[in-house]
Design a protein around this motif. Structure first.
Motif, mmCIF file in Angstrom:
data_model
loop_
_atom_site.group_PDB
_atom_site.id
_atom_site.type_symbol
_atom_site.label_atom_id
_atom_site.label_comp_id
_atom_site.label_asym_id
_atom_site.label_seq_id
_atom_site.Cartn_x
_atom_site.Cartn_y
_atom_site.Cartn_z
ATOM 1 N N VAL A 185 0.833 -1.205 0.000
ATOM 2 C CA VAL A 185 0.000 0.000 0.000
ATOM 3 C C VAL A 185 0.867 1.254 0.000
ATOM 4 C CG1 VAL A 185 -1.560 1.380 1.433
ATOM 5 C CG2 VAL A 185 -2.056 -1.028 1.025
ATOM 6 N N ASP A 233 2.189 1.669 -3.400
ATOM 7 C CA ASP A 233 1.059 2.030 -4.271
ATOM 8 C C ASP A 233 0.840 3.540 -4.244
ATOM 9 O OD1 ASP A 233 -1.443 2.530 -5.399
ATOM 10 O OD2 ASP A 233 -2.370 0.740 -4.567
ATOM 11 N N MET A 248 -5.962 8.136 0.476
ATOM 12 C CA MET A 248 -5.572 7.011 -0.364
ATOM 13 C C MET A 248 -4.960 5.893 0.471
ATOM 14 S SD MET A 248 -6.358 7.427 -3.534
ATOM 15 C CE MET A 248 -5.258 6.231 -4.292
ATOM 16 N N GLN A 249 -4.160 6.268 1.479
ATOM 17 C CA GLN A 249 -3.566 5.263 2.355
ATOM 18 C C GLN A 249 -4.651 4.459 3.062
ATOM 19 O OE1 GLN A 249 -0.506 4.216 3.159
ATOM 20 N NE2 GLN A 249 0.975 5.800 2.631
ATOM 21 N N TYR A 304 -7.914 4.215 2.384
ATOM 22 C CA TYR A 304 -8.764 3.504 1.419
ATOM 23 C C TYR A 304 -8.073 2.232 0.917
ATOM 24 C CZ TYR A 304 -9.568 2.741 -3.599
ATOM 25 O OH TYR A 304 -9.712 2.188 -4.839
ATOM 26 N N SER A 305 -6.774 2.354 0.584
ATOM 27 C CA SER A 305 -6.034 1.205 0.061
ATOM 28 C C SER A 305 -5.905 0.104 1.103
ATOM 29 C CB SER A 305 -4.645 1.646 -0.415
ATOM 30 O OG SER A 305 -4.747 2.543 -1.499
ATOM 31 N N ARG A 306 -5.747 0.489 2.356
ATOM 32 C CA ARG A 306 -5.660 -0.511 3.433
ATOM 33 C C ARG A 306 -6.957 -1.311 3.529
ATOM 34 N NH1 ARG A 306 -3.340 3.939 6.589
ATOM 35 N NH2 ARG A 306 -1.079 3.667 6.709
ATOM 36 N N ILE A 310 -7.255 -3.684 0.100
ATOM 37 C CA ILE A 310 -6.163 -4.553 -0.316
ATOM 38 C C ILE A 310 -6.452 -6.025 -0.024
ATOM 39 C CG2 ILE A 310 -4.858 -4.455 1.853
ATOM 40 C CD1 ILE A 310 -3.423 -4.333 -1.738
ATOM 41 N N ARG A 315 -7.213 -8.373 -5.246
ATOM 42 C CA ARG A 315 -7.015 -6.925 -5.380
ATOM 43 C C ARG A 315 -5.559 -6.533 -5.561
ATOM 44 N NH1 ARG A 315 -6.985 -2.527 -6.912
ATOM 45 N NH2 ARG A 315 -7.988 -3.741 -8.503
ATOM 46 N N ARG A 316 -4.675 -7.153 -4.780
ATOM 47 C CA ARG A 316 -3.253 -6.795 -4.889
ATOM 48 C C ARG A 316 -2.703 -7.143 -6.272
ATOM 49 N NH1 ARG A 316 1.390 -8.126 -0.338
ATOM 50 N NH2 ARG A 316 3.205 -8.160 -1.724
ATOM 51 N N ALA A 335 -4.150 -4.738 -8.818
ATOM 52 C CA ALA A 335 -3.537 -3.419 -8.690
ATOM 53 C C ALA A 335 -2.160 -3.400 -9.347
ATOM 54 C CB ALA A 335 -3.425 -3.029 -7.216
ATOM 55 N N VAL A 394 -10.695 -1.344 -9.595
ATOM 56 C CA VAL A 394 -10.963 -1.295 -8.150
ATOM 57 C C VAL A 394 -12.466 -1.321 -7.916
ATOM 58 C CG1 VAL A 394 -10.553 -0.059 -6.000
ATOM 59 C CG2 VAL A 394 -8.924 0.166 -7.865
#
Length: 238
Positions: free
Chosen positions: A148, A151, A178-179, A181-183, A186, A191-192, A195, A225
């Motif tokens: 993340v 990312d 973004m941090q 949301y990505s957490r 993920i 998803r990973r 991405a 996403v």
């Protein structure tokens, strides 16, 4: 004529009802509606949100599935909790002060143009840095948290590569969101991997200085996403 119907995979997208559900969850968790309070009627809510009654009905079902409200036939819908449990579907769509559909709208505007401008104005140094981040992301031993972080760094680097200081500053303001949301996303199945593949396509287009392809890759990355979240939203809560 070849039958291609069986070969076409339906593209999952967030629905209007998902966006409405996210806003309704936000109102409830911010205690605009107190526990025990009855929500306005479906008709009134539909008018307030500017959607059809069918979309409103579906949104209420989604909120009810999260455990925030409970409906009683012929009586109404009542708030039973102001707390969304982590990993429930609404947790993927709501933050304290905004919804994920709102974030997607902003990302489409900023990231699509950032990628296109980066392809036009890329320097050799920045191109090397982008490739380095992609290589680091490919490490299977990376934790999700480390992925993340990379990312967010990649997207910020692309914004900087646009050569537009204001765009870069605007995107930097999104970094904490973004941090977080990505957490949250993920851990979604695949998803990973999705991405990483999206990042590769964006960087390849930028390094090749293909503006249209870079913009398209950035927008496809965001749609991907949305696809993964929509698939999770379609599954019953457990």
């Amino acid at each position: 004529m070849t039958d291609t119907v069986g070969k076409i995979e339906r593209v999952e997208r967030l629905r209007v009802s998902d966006s409405v559900a996210a806003q309704l969850v936000q109102l409830i968790t911010k205690k605009s509606y107190a526990v025990g309070e009855k929500l306005p009627s479906e008709r009134v809510l539909a008018e307030q949100f500017g959607v059809s009654r069918s979309s409103m009905r579906e949104a209420i079902r989604g909120v009810e599935a999260s455990g925030l409200v409970s409906s009683s036939h012929g009586v109404g819908v009542f708030v039973v909790s102001n707390t969304v449990h982590s990993q429930s579907p609404p947790d993927l769509l709501v933050f304290e002060d905004f919804t994920v559909p709102e974030l997607f709208e902003v990302r489409r505007v900023l990231e699509g143009e950032a990628a296109a401008l980066a392809a036009q104005r890329l320097t050799p140094t920045t191109g090397t840095e982008l490739k380095s981040i992609i290589e680091q992301c490919a490490d299977p031993d990376l934790t999700d948290e480390e992925f993340v972080t990379l990312d967010v760094e990649l997207h910020q680097k692309i914004a900087q590569a646009s050569g537009n200081g204001l765009l870069s500053t605007l995107y930097a303001g999104l970094e904490p969101l973004m941090q977080e949301y990505s957490r949250r996303v993920i851990a979604l199945p695949g998803r990973r991997e999705h991405a990483h593949k999206g990042h590769i396509k964006i960087v390849d287009a930028i390094v090749a200085r293909q503006m249209k392809q870079a913009r398209a890759a950035a927008l496809a990355h965001i749609r991907d996403v949305e696809h993964d979240i929509a698939k999770r939203m379609a599954k019953p809560s457990t």
